[in-house]
Scaffold this motif. Structure first.
Motif, PDB file in Angstrom:
ATOM      1  N   VAL A 136       0.864  -1.176   0.000  1.00 29.70           N
ATOM      2  CA  VAL A 136       0.000   0.000   0.000  1.00 29.70           C
ATOM      3  C   VAL A 136       0.905   1.232   0.000  1.00 29.70           C
ATOM      4  N   GLU A 187      -3.098   6.371   0.251  1.00 30.05           N
ATOM      5  CA  GLU A 187      -4.545   6.246   0.363  1.00 30.05           C
ATOM      6  C   GLU A 187      -5.228   7.429  -0.309  1.00 30.05           C
ATOM      7  N   ALA A 192      -7.096   2.933  -2.451  1.00 25.02           N
ATOM      8  CA  ALA A 192      -5.663   3.116  -2.194  1.00 25.02           C
ATOM      9  C   ALA A 192      -4.884   2.692  -3.428  1.00 25.02           C
ATOM     10  N   LYS A 196     -11.969   0.980  -2.642  1.00 26.64           N
ATOM     11  CA  LYS A 196     -12.150   0.959  -1.194  1.00 26.64           C
ATOM     12  C   LYS A 196     -12.842  -0.308  -0.714  1.00 26.64           C
TER      13      LYS A 196
END
Length: 279
Positions: A12, A15, A20, A35
């Motif tokens: 990741v 965001e 993300a 999401k």
């Protein structure tokens, strides 16, 4: 490099309101994960295993949903629609999988299931399916499979010889009619064992039971369980009709005779004229 049509382990990176962005640390390539697919409590820096493919607007996205197969694998999929460009298959994701007309071995129909191979079309760079699976039979079976090996199979179409099956999602196999001792449904997933590898065409024969004594051990356990569930008695013996044994215990008469012989020697059963009972 992010591989689409396959699973990727990505971190990741940042965001946004609608999800993300995940990043491949080697190439620095990013891909959006909406999401709704982000696991709870996920934070920047976490690594996720995701499947990457193109959404309905041909944007590259990641998902934590699980497809029924990925690029390079066989699957038995249902046609959910037919259009001017081809048929669409349900492969477990939001966007259905295209089966182009040029990749249809014969005409396909909505509501029916078909054996397909998933691949990336070099011309369009899209993930698509084909029913022309013969060109994908590989000599990799020689390296990855061996006689007696336990494998996962998906039952496909039935023909005059038996059932066509998919082995470990990668190889095609055949389960002969005389090796089947219970009802099988198309699309059913079960365990099987490699019976024969045909070196000339890289096809594989499988059976549902193990070979030799392992198979007899399984049969012995099944017979004891049936006896316990039937007040200690079964009206089956070595003189019973093979079809009667198959219908009641889902095994061949040959295996049944070996199993009750072993149980008798172990003094776990008594063999009578018309059946067997627990000692």
């Amino acid at each position: 490099m992010i591989k689409y049509g396959e699973y990727n382990h990505l971190k990741v990176n940042r965001e946004v309101d609608f999800g993300a962005y995940l990043i491949d640390e080697d190439t620095k390539q990013e891909v959006l994960i909406p999401k709704r697919y982000i696991p709870e409590n996920t934070q920047v820096g976490d690594e996720l295993e995701v499947f990457v493919y193109f959404d309905s607007e041909d944007r590259l996205i990641a998902t934590t949903d699980t497809p029924k197969a990925q690029v390079g694998e066989f699957a038995y999929l249902k046609v959910v629609a037919v259009s001017r460009v081809g048929a669409f298959l349900n492969w477990g994701l939001t966007k259905d999988l295209l089966l182009p007309y040029r990749e249809q071995k014969r005409k396909v129909y909505t509501g029916s299931h078909y054996l397909v191979r998933i691949y990336v079309d070099d011309k369009t760079n899209r993930i698509v399916a084909t029913t022309k699976v013969g060109r994908y039979l590989e000599d990799a079976v020689l390296d990855e499979l061996e006689l007696g090996q336990e494998v996962d199979i998906i039952v496909c179409d039935r023909n005059h010889m038996g059932y066509q099956v998919i082995i470990n999602k990668k190889f095609l196999g055949l389960l002969y009619e005389n090796e089947v001792f219970r009802k099988l449904e198309p699309g059913e997933k079960t365990k099987a064992y490699i019976r024969k590898i045909r070196w000339d065409d890289f096809k594989v024969d499988v059976r549902l039971q193990r070979d030799g004594f392992e198979q007899v051990d399984d049969a012995s356990g099944k017979i004891l369980k049936a006896l316990q569930e039937n007040d200690g008695y079964l009206a089956l013996s070595d003189k019973s009709d093979p079809e009667q044994i198959k219908a009641r215990l889902q095994m061949s008469k040959k295996v049944f005779k070996k199993a009750i012989g072993g149980l008798y020697k172990e003094r776990k059963i008594v063999i009578e004229e018309g059946g067997i009972k627990l000692s």
